[in-house]
Design an enzyme around this catalytic site. Sequence first.
Site, PDB file in Angstrom:
ATOM      1  N   TYR A 244      -2.336  -1.207  10.951  1.00 29.78           N
ATOM      2  CA  TYR A 244      -2.543  -1.701   9.593  1.00 29.78           C
ATOM      3  C   TYR A 244      -1.347  -1.349   8.709  1.00 29.78           C
ATOM      4  O   TYR A 244      -0.780  -2.212   8.024  1.00 29.78           O
ATOM      5  CB  TYR A 244      -3.830  -1.115   8.987  1.00 29.78           C
TER       6      TYR A 244
ATOM      7  N   LYS B 254       1.835  -3.732   6.665  1.00 31.01           N
ATOM      8  CA  LYS B 254       2.306  -3.710   5.269  1.00 31.01           C
ATOM      9  C   LYS B 254       3.835  -3.542   5.243  1.00 31.01           C
ATOM     10  O   LYS B 254       4.523  -4.184   4.443  1.00 31.01           O
ATOM     11  CB  LYS B 254       1.619  -2.594   4.482  1.00 31.01           C
TER      12      LYS B 254
ATOM     13  N   SER C 134       0.837  -1.202   0.000  1.00 27.97           N
ATOM     14  CA  SER C 134       0.000   0.000   0.000  1.00 27.97           C
ATOM     15  C   SER C 134       0.872   1.253   0.000  1.00 27.97           C
ATOM     16  O   SER C 134       1.972   1.261   0.573  1.00 27.97           O
ATOM     17  CB  SER C 134      -0.862  -0.023   1.258  1.00 27.97           C
TER      18      SER C 134
HETATM   19  P1  NAD Z   1     -11.157  -7.033   0.954  1.00 27.68           P
HETATM   20  O1  NAD Z   1     -11.427  -7.020   2.426  1.00 27.68           O
HETATM   21  O2  NAD Z   1     -12.266  -6.749   0.036  1.00 27.68           O
HETATM   22  O3  NAD Z   1     -10.501  -8.437   0.539  1.00 27.68           O
HETATM   23  C1  NAD Z   1      -9.718  -9.209   1.415  1.00 27.68           C
HETATM   24  C2  NAD Z   1     -10.273 -10.629   1.399  1.00 27.68           C
HETATM   25  O4  NAD Z   1      -9.468 -11.443   2.251  1.00 27.68           O
HETATM   26  C3  NAD Z   1     -11.716 -10.710   1.910  1.00 27.68           C
HETATM   27  O5  NAD Z   1     -12.506 -11.441   0.996  1.00 27.68           O
HETATM   28  C4  NAD Z   1     -11.585 -11.449   3.234  1.00 27.68           C
HETATM   29  O6  NAD Z   1     -12.727 -12.239   3.513  1.00 27.68           O
HETATM   30  C5  NAD Z   1     -10.322 -12.274   3.023  1.00 27.68           C
HETATM   31  N1  NAD Z   1      -9.593 -12.614   4.246  1.00 27.68           N
HETATM   32  C6  NAD Z   1      -9.243 -11.793   5.255  1.00 27.68           C
HETATM   33  N2  NAD Z   1      -8.602 -12.478   6.208  1.00 27.68           N
HETATM   34  C7  NAD Z   1      -8.513 -13.760   5.784  1.00 27.68           C
HETATM   35  C8  NAD Z   1      -7.972 -14.958   6.329  1.00 27.68           C
HETATM   36  N3  NAD Z   1      -7.414 -14.976   7.542  1.00 27.68           N
HETATM   37  N4  NAD Z   1      -8.061 -16.100   5.621  1.00 27.68           N
HETATM   38  C9  NAD Z   1      -8.667 -16.105   4.397  1.00 27.68           C
HETATM   39  N5  NAD Z   1      -9.205 -15.015   3.839  1.00 27.68           N
HETATM   40  C10 NAD Z   1      -9.134 -13.851   4.519  1.00 27.68           C
HETATM   41  O7  NAD Z   1      -9.945  -6.012   0.709  1.00 27.68           O
HETATM   42  P2  NAD Z   1      -9.360  -5.456  -0.656  1.00 27.68           P
HETATM   43  O8  NAD Z   1      -9.693  -4.022  -0.725  1.00 27.68           O
HETATM   44  O9  NAD Z   1      -9.689  -6.351  -1.759  1.00 27.68           O
HETATM   45  O10 NAD Z   1      -7.804  -5.553  -0.328  1.00 27.68           O
HETATM   46  C11 NAD Z   1      -7.019  -6.654  -0.721  1.00 27.68           C
HETATM   47  C12 NAD Z   1      -5.604  -6.451  -0.235  1.00 27.68           C
HETATM   48  O11 NAD Z   1      -5.105  -5.212  -0.743  1.00 27.68           O
HETATM   49  C13 NAD Z   1      -5.456  -6.359   1.272  1.00 27.68           C
HETATM   50  O12 NAD Z   1      -4.231  -6.989   1.625  1.00 27.68           O
HETATM   51  C14 NAD Z   1      -5.379  -4.872   1.533  1.00 27.68           C
HETATM   52  O13 NAD Z   1      -4.679  -4.583   2.711  1.00 27.68           O
HETATM   53  C15 NAD Z   1      -4.614  -4.410   0.317  1.00 27.68           C
HETATM   54  N6  NAD Z   1      -4.831  -2.994  -0.034  1.00 27.68           N
HETATM   55  C16 NAD Z   1      -6.111  -2.530  -0.217  1.00 27.68           C
HETATM   56  C17 NAD Z   1      -6.301  -1.193  -0.546  1.00 27.68           C
HETATM   57  C18 NAD Z   1      -7.686  -0.634  -0.715  1.00 27.68           C
HETATM   58  O14 NAD Z   1      -7.825   0.595  -0.668  1.00 27.68           O
HETATM   59  N7  NAD Z   1      -8.716  -1.441  -0.924  1.00 27.68           N
HETATM   60  C19 NAD Z   1      -5.196  -0.349  -0.706  1.00 27.68           C
HETATM   61  C20 NAD Z   1      -3.917  -0.856  -0.534  1.00 27.68           C
HETATM   62  C21 NAD Z   1      -3.736  -2.194  -0.187  1.00 27.68           C
HETATM   63  C1  WQD Z   2      -9.644   9.564   0.434  1.00 28.37           C
HETATM   64  C2  WQD Z   2      -9.821  11.057   0.663  1.00 28.37           C
HETATM   65  C3  WQD Z   2     -10.266  11.656   2.940  1.00 28.37           C
HETATM   66  C4  WQD Z   2     -14.155   9.714   3.219  1.00 28.37           C
HETATM   67  C5  WQD Z   2      -7.181   4.562   2.764  1.00 28.37           C
HETATM   68  C6  WQD Z   2      -6.166   3.902   3.647  1.00 28.37           C
HETATM   69  C7  WQD Z   2      -4.973   3.483   2.834  1.00 28.37           C
HETATM   70  C8  WQD Z   2      -5.396   2.627   1.644  1.00 28.37           C
HETATM   71  C9  WQD Z   2      -6.504   3.249   0.867  1.00 28.37           C
HETATM   72  C10 WQD Z   2      -5.193   0.312   2.236  1.00 28.37           C
HETATM   73  C11 WQD Z   2      -9.142  11.550   1.923  1.00 28.37           C
HETATM   74  C12 WQD Z   2     -11.439  11.997   2.054  1.00 28.37           C
HETATM   75  C13 WQD Z   2     -12.942  10.183   2.761  1.00 28.37           C
HETATM   76  C14 WQD Z   2     -15.188  10.652   3.500  1.00 28.37           C
HETATM   77  C15 WQD Z   2     -13.727  12.443   2.826  1.00 28.37           C
HETATM   78  N1  WQD Z   2      -5.886   1.352   2.062  1.00 28.37           N
HETATM   79  N2  WQD Z   2     -12.723  11.522   2.574  1.00 28.37           N
HETATM   80  N3  WQD Z   2     -14.928  11.983   3.276  1.00 28.37           N
HETATM   81  O1  WQD Z   2      -7.489   7.626   3.456  1.00 28.37           O
HETATM   82  O2  WQD Z   2      -6.474   7.933   1.157  1.00 28.37           O
HETATM   83  O3  WQD Z   2      -6.597   5.682   2.133  1.00 28.37           O
HETATM   84  O4  WQD Z   2      -7.569   3.651   1.743  1.00 28.37           O
HETATM   85  O5  WQD Z   2      -4.002   0.151   2.188  1.00 28.37           O
HETATM   86  O6  WQD Z   2      -4.112   2.793   3.684  1.00 28.37           O
HETATM   87  O7  WQD Z   2      -5.768   4.830   4.650  1.00 28.37           O
HETATM   88  O8  WQD Z   2      -8.670   6.757   1.372  1.00 28.37           O
HETATM   89  O9  WQD Z   2     -10.984   6.800   0.561  1.00 28.37           O
HETATM   90  O10 WQD Z   2     -10.560   6.924   3.054  1.00 28.37           O
HETATM   91  O11 WQD Z   2      -9.995   8.875   1.627  1.00 28.37           O
HETATM   92  O12 WQD Z   2     -13.535  13.653   2.663  1.00 28.37           O
HETATM   93  O13 WQD Z   2     -16.274  10.304   3.938  1.00 28.37           O
HETATM   94  O14 WQD Z   2     -11.214  11.327   0.853  1.00 28.37           O
HETATM   95  O15 WQD Z   2     -10.042  12.676   3.875  1.00 28.37           O
HETATM   96  O16 WQD Z   2      -8.647  12.807   1.642  1.00 28.37           O
HETATM   97  P1  WQD Z   2      -7.273   7.102   2.098  1.00 28.37           P
HETATM   98  P2  WQD Z   2     -10.135   7.265   1.662  1.00 28.37           P
END
Ligand code: NAD
Ligand code: WQD
Length: 339
Positions: free
Chosen positions: A151, A155, A126
């Site tokens: 969290y 990572k 991330s």
């Molecule tokens: P998500 O929660 O939709 O998907 C994660 C999946 O993993 C879910 O289906 C959940 O049921 C499963 N899971 C969790 N713990 C588990 C376990 N112990 N055993 C088996 N399955 C398990 O999340 P996502 O948004 O698809 O994110 C996927 C990956 O990407 C995560 O590692 C997350 O940290 C990373 N990531 C997400 C974002 C984002 O903004 N969505 C940004 C950066 C990184």
């Molecule tokens: C985006 C922008 C908020 C909600 C998060 C995690 C990051 C990564 C992605 C996993 C920001 C603003 C949001 C609302 C708002 N996940 N906002 N009103 O914070 O950039 O990232 O998700 O790795 O680790 O921290 O994403 O979508 O929450 O926010 O004004 O109701 O929208 O302040 O500027 P963020 P977000």
Amino acid sequence: MKKILVTGGLGYIGSHTVVALQKAGYETIIVDNLSNSSLNVLGGIARITNVSPTFERLDLRYKAEVVDFFKRHSDIEGVIHFAASKAVGESVEKPLYYYENNIHTLVYVLQECVAHGIENIIFSSSCTVYGQPETLPITETAPTQAAASPYGNTKQISEEILIDTCAVENMNAISLRYFNPIGAHKSAEIGELPIGVPQNLVPYITQTAAGIREKLSVFGDDYDTPDGSCIRDYIHVMDLAEAHVVALERLLDNKNEEKYEMFNVGTGRGSSVFEVIEAFEKGTGENLDYSVVDRRPGDVTAVYADTSKANKVLGWKARRTMEEALASAWKWEQKVRNS
Ligand code: NAD
Ligand code: WQD
């Protein structure tokens, strides 16, 4: 057909990546414990690709079950490891759960890969590892900063575990550092399904437009940015999904230059919260009710990627626009509400 294990493959990014993998000709096997997803996702994937992926309900926190799974599937050629918990705020409340679910699971998966000679793994990292960087756009050489949450720390620790493992084992890994994934598959058969009140901007916007939330709160308009709201790099989830296929193929074809590599996966373009709202209104014709409230603790001012490493080395580039992503998110929201 090469068999690829997708952990967390029923989740938001995982399900879109399974679609991209199947389209690219891979056989996929999904494991998921359904802690943040639903079995209905399998049907959505099958309707898009005409192939139902193999699925096993498995909680990767239980080592004995992970060992048993890999014994039965030692013909896997690559792993994409999405399974993790991802709510930043919740991780502050439940750090030990996050360390267990995000770190133990990675260690168990890696141990079994090593035991069975599975040499290729793609990891979901991330942009959170960068904190508020000193220079923008962010390159992969920017120093990582002390994590602002358990969290984020998971990572950083996970990346270190991969570096240390690749240094001594027969293992090649790529960490993809995602920026802000948004949107859904254009068919609206799969998309993001936040449980409870959405924490992220785009699901909050679509739920507000759908009348489920009263109004959107914009967290601060006094940041040091042109319009005062925070800037992020919003990437269409299908572009992100396709980056996984390209990264995986780099490993499967032995094209990686280092045993451990990492890439930013974003668009390279920063958009403010007000710009996202405007693009949503313009693209969908919906009026969004919103008001500015205080800053959200922990938010950084501006984050967007320098994607030149992924563009040059992986030959991958985000192709879809933010408007397209927002329109697909809206289509998905409407479908979910009407089904
Ligand atoms: P998500 O929660 O939709 O998907 C994660 C999946 O993993 C879910 O289906 C959940 O049921 C499963 N899971 C969790 N713990 C588990 C376990 N112990 N055993 C088996 N399955 C398990 O999340 P996502 O948004 O698809 O994110 C996927 C990956 O990407 C995560 O590692 C997350 O940290 C990373 N990531 C997400 C974002 C984002 O903004 N969505 C940004 C950066 C990184
Ligand atoms: C985006 C922008 C908020 C909600 C998060 C995690 C990051 C990564 C992605 C996993 C920001 C603003 C949001 C609302 C708002 N996940 N906002 N009103 O914070 O950039 O990232 O998700 O790795 O680790 O921290 O994403 O979508 O929450 O926010 O004004 O109701 O929208 O302040 O500027 P963020 P977000």
